[in-house]
Design an enzyme around this catalytic site. Structure first.
Site, PDB file in Angstrom:
ATOM      1  N   ASP A  72       0.803  -1.223   0.000  1.00 44.58           N
ATOM      2  CA  ASP A  72       0.000   0.000   0.000  1.00 44.58           C
ATOM      3  C   ASP A  72       0.834   1.271   0.000  1.00 44.58           C
ATOM      4  O   ASP A  72       0.424   2.284  -0.566  1.00 44.58           O
ATOM      5  CB  ASP A  72      -1.012   0.003   1.154  1.00 44.58           C
ATOM      6  CG  ASP A  72      -0.398  -0.305   2.503  1.00 44.58           C
ATOM      7  OD1 ASP A  72       0.836  -0.417   2.606  1.00 44.58           O
ATOM      8  OD2 ASP A  72      -1.168  -0.461   3.475  1.00 44.58           O
ATOM      9  N   ASP A 483       3.195   0.668  13.100  1.00 46.81           N
ATOM     10  CA  ASP A 483       2.455  -0.595  13.101  1.00 46.81           C
ATOM     11  C   ASP A 483       3.072  -1.697  13.941  1.00 46.81           C
ATOM     12  O   ASP A 483       2.349  -2.395  14.652  1.00 46.81           O
ATOM     13  CB  ASP A 483       2.255  -1.144  11.680  1.00 46.81           C
ATOM     14  CG  ASP A 483       1.336  -0.289  10.845  1.00 46.81           C
ATOM     15  OD1 ASP A 483       0.534   0.441  11.434  1.00 46.81           O
ATOM     16  OD2 ASP A 483       1.435  -0.339   9.621  1.00 46.81           O
TER      17      ASP A 483
END
Length: 884
Positions: A72, A483
């Site tokens: 992404d 993350d």
């Protein structure tokens, strides 16, 4: 993984191998050559293996072992079967086009497997200032050409796991289709991706938005046209395929079809409503179009889902869902057909976060299903698979969950699922953290059989890096990542055993170590529940949480005092605070605004610094009180990063700014009382320090900057007087503005933070041990010295050294004296030192052995004035070399 990956880019907006050879920047006639030297560097990743969302995996349908993966925010990759690893393909994307590291779709040409395409662009709202593009390659991604689009694409937008939006006609490979977001409809190219135009006959640009109330434009964007698939049974080689199916983000009108090669389109009759079709995969052999539906666009959400099979000849729709709708709490997305056995179809429950994702498999075209795991007696699970994550041990997250959760998990956000079209036993699927795969998938179908899952992600590095630290002792590198928190890298070439735990931050925003006691480390980060600050007393090997001041909502920035006795923290949601000890009691700091960036002096343990909105702040009492400096001319905004020099009290370097105000690199030698802007740096966004060059006393500077009109990663060994670009146009990695640091133990080594390509580090050809006793090779030598390029004030030279004796050299050192005022400014493939006119060049680790009759070459750039004559003589071990 989660939406936190967006934050790195928002902060940015608010604020292959290259070895040997001459520097490209010094090509003849290049006007910037005198201003910007270049060095040959080898670039690698500090291994994490994965670390982010992989929304797409694409196998070529005509060539075995040819596959691509898209991420992404971190570019696209090609599978290398020989090494079972991935090769990055978009590292050439530069600073100005950083959004093109977000890949919304990949298409591999089955007619000509050398061709591959990537639709790129990260955001469709104003977070990304640029439009999208379609990149095309005729050499499997080694080189690319670009077709700019008149609209944006969203590789990191909601709905990015749907697709593929980009497709090549399997009969006429000059024809491609692209599904666009934001109401831009369906686009087509008839010249192999060189030009694109809208398919004006296509009737529906989509209407689904995740959240119409989102004023940022992120969740309120129309997710648009989301996939294209061809029915290859309706065409012949050299003519466009007649029947094309297109998926649209519209819950009432999700699937359209053309039967005349895209001239006209119609909604497919009888289709289900109330869902979005995430995927449409066609089995031309049996005449079935399989569709995976979810009630939302993903990749995080989804409460209900269905699987359908559409008979392309009869127009019959069949609900083939493996579970009743009432039993779904997830949507379906991952979808694949076994091309060797087309009756075999598989699908994923992509949004089943708890207790785990689910994978379904049917060998009878969806009539019956089995699943990867099921309950025997709740909460006990029985798995059809085994998992071995020893190659990426951090995938267990250090967790010890209660049943029915397990660790490692089968995955989450599992929108990419593909069976190798040439091998029914190989399957790969993407998750929010890695790519998993198996090479004995058909064991699934045996009674009591198990198939083996393991990471298939080596070489694919897609962490978003927020901060880096290279202590002078202990682990060579500590990282703060989005993350997955961050790692203590005891080896750059091995995957760390575990991310930072106790606590596990969802994202670490800042970290620091005590300069004179590097065992003391502090990190700050984001966490849904728990402390936002953590400490270590063993160089980051183990951690314990601190206590938050009232109001803290995010990590912010944190600084450790030089001796580790005190800390200053500027968290989100609360003002700047200070503490002695390990954060059990924080006190508000006065004189400094909330949200300031904080750092520590690296010598005086009581001195801390801060910056906010153009003002520099200094505390000399451990962070209790700050005073605004009188320094002026600094960047007015908050897009600033600064650091104090290790071993240099009050020596501070500050980088940052914006295009509409002061922007560059500043230096203070008086503790921030005043700053001097470097006139030779156009723009700078990071600053870091590393080991001093041989013969130099001041540490080496590193920056992500624009110098002499060139954007890149730069190094200075003379306090910023001159700069050398150490990356090249093939190694740019999009946005590199979060952090940079040199290695205090290895001269020339630099660690660069990227937004989605992980931690990249570079070593110069001269990286290696510092100068030691001169080697004493036996035998004679010959030298060929050639000036290969010269311009006003500068030149480039190559040196070839030949062993003309009868014994091998196990190390060499070559001496010469310039006859004029020449100074070496940079050398590659050799280490060097210069004292006055005398230069010593010596081997680096890999080129010390020279057999009789063999040669070794190195090169350098230098400055000159007056004359630039060649040295009169060269010596090795005190004996003259013959000049060729």
């Amino acid at each position: 993984m989660r939406r936190t990956r967006i934050l790195t880019v928002l902060l940015a907006l608010a604020a292959g191998l290259l070895t040997g050879g001459p520097p490209a920047a010094l090509a003849a006639g290049a006007p910037a050559a005198a201003a910007v030297a270049a060095d040959s560097y080898t670039w690698k990743n500090a291994r994490v293996d994965g670390g982010g969302f992989v929304p797409g995996i694409v196998f070529n349908r005509s060539e075995k072992d040819l596959a691509y993966a898209r991420t992404d925010i971190g570019g696209a990759y090609r599978w290398e079967e020989g090494t079972k690893s991935w090769t990055p393909l978009l590292d050439h994307v530069g600073w100005d086009d950083w959004g093109h590291t977000g890949v919304v779709s990949v298409a591999s040409d089955s007619v000509d497997p050398d061709r591959v395409y990537a639709a790129v662009g990260t955001y469709t709202n104003d977070w990304d200032p640029g439009n999208g593009a379609v990149l095309r390659s005729a050499d499997r991604g080694a080189t690319w050409e670009k077709a700019d689009l008149p609209f944006k694409l969203g590789g990191n937008m909601p709905g990015r796991g749907m697709g593929e939006r980009l497709a090549v006609d399997p009969h006429d490979n000059d024809v491609l289709y692209l599904g666009a977001p934001s109401g831009n409809g369906l686009w087509r190219s008839t010249d192999a991706g060189v030009t694109w135009s809208e398919v004006t006959a296509f009737p529906n640009p989509g209407d689904y938005v995740q959240d119409p109330t989102d004023a940022s434009g992120y969740a309120s964007d129309n997710q648009g046209v989301v996939w294209v698939t061809f029915d290859e049974s309706t065409g012949t080689a050299g003519t466009p395929t007649k029947t094309v199916y297109v998926g649209v983000a519209d819950k009432e009108n999700a699937v359209y079809r053309s039967t005349d090669a895209g001239a006209t389109w119609e909604r497919v009759a009888g289709q289900p409503t109330g869902y979005l079709a995430h995927k449409g995969v066609l089995d031309a052999e049996n005449g079935y179009l399989y569709l995976a539906y979810s009630d939302t666009g993903g990749p995080y959400d989804g409460g209900k889902g269905r699987l359908y099979r559409y008979a392309t000849v009869t127009g019959t729709w069949t609900d083939i869902s493996p579970v009743a709708e009432a039993d779904t709490y997830f949507g379906f997305s991952g979808l694949t057909v076994d091309r060797q056995n087309p009756g075999t179809v598989m699908a994923t429950a992509y949004s089943s976060w708890w207790p785990d994702t689910q994978i379904y498999r049917s060998t009878d075209s969806g009539a019956t299903w089995t699943q990867a795991w099921e309950y025997t007696s709740y909460p006990t699970r029985e798995n059809r698979y085994t998992m071995d994550v020893s190659s990426s041990p951090w995938l267990t997250w250090g967790a010890n969950p209660s049943p029915p959760e397990q660790t490692p998990k089968l995955g989450w956000m599992t929108e990419a699922l593909e069976i190798d079209p040439f091998d029914s036993d190989r399957m790969m699927y993407g998750t929010g953290a890695t790519i998993y795969g198996t090479e004995n998938l058909t064991n699934w179908d045996d009674e009591g059989g198990e198939f083996a899952i393991e990471p298939m992600v080596r070489g694919l590095e897609e962490t978003a890096v927020n901060d880096l630290a290279a202590p002078p002792s202990g682990a060579p590198l500590l990282s703060a990542l989005g993350d997955i928190g961050g790692f203590r890298h005891t080896s750059l070439t091995e995957v760390p055993s575990m991310m930072f735990t106790s606590p596990n931050f969802t994202s670490t925003t800042s970290l620091d170590f005590a300069e004179t006691d590097p065992d003391v480390v502090v990190r700050a980060g984001n966490l849904d529940a728990g402390p936002h600050i953590a400490f270590s007393t063993d160089n980051g090997a183990t951690w314990f949480g601190g206590t938050d001041p009232a109001g803290v909502s995010g990590g912010g920035t944190v600084a450790a005092g030089a001796d580790g006795s005190r800390f200053v923290w500027s968290p989100q949601g609360a003002g700047v605070h200070h503490t002695t000890g390990f954060g059990t009691s924080w006190q508000p700091s006065s004189g400094i605004p909330a949200g300031a960036v904080v750092e520590s002096d690296r010598v005086d343990p009581h001195t801390f610094y801060g910056f906010k909105s153009g003002k520099f702040y200094v505390s000399t009492d451990g962070g209790a009180t700050f005073t605004a400096s009188a320094a002026t001319g600094l960047p007015a905004g908050d897009s600033v990063r600064f650091k104090a020099l290790p071993g240099g009290e009050g020596d501070i370097w500050l980088a940052g700014g914006t295009a509409d105000g002061p922007y560059g690199l500043w230096h203070s030698t008086d503790g921030g009382a005043s700053f001097t802007k470097l006139p030779n740096v156009d723009e700078a966004d990071t600053i870091g320090f590393g080991k001093a060059a041989p013969g130099a006393s001041y540490q080496t500077l590193y920056t992500s900057a624009e110098i002499a009109g060139v954007r890149g990663i730069f190094r200075s060994t003379d306090q910023g007087a001159t700069w050398t670009r150490v990356n090249d146009d093939a190694h740019q990695w999009g946005w590199t503005g979060a952090a940079i640091t040199g290695d205090p133990r290895v001269y020339g080594r630099v660690y660069v933070a990227t937004n989605g390509r992980g931690i990249v580090y570079g070593d110069t050809a001269g990286t290696g041990p510092g100068p030691g006793p001169d080697p004493e090779p036996t035998g004679a030598c010959a030298v060929a010295y050639t000036v290969t390029n010269q311009w006003a004030g500068g030149f480039q030279a190559d040196v070839r050294l030949t062993n003309t004796g009868t014994s091998a050299w196990n190390g060499w050192s070559l001496d010469w004296s310039f006859t004029g005022s020449q100074r070496v400014t940079q050398m590659w493939n050799a280490g060097y030192s210069q004292s006055g006119a005398t230069v010593t060049a010596e081997n680096v680790g890999w080129n010390g052995k020279v057999a009789p009759g063999a040669s070794v070459s190195f090169g350098f750039t230098g400055s000159w004035s007056g004359t630039n004559a060649a040295p009169a003589s060269f010596e090795m071990g005190g004996e003259a070399c013959e000049q060729a």
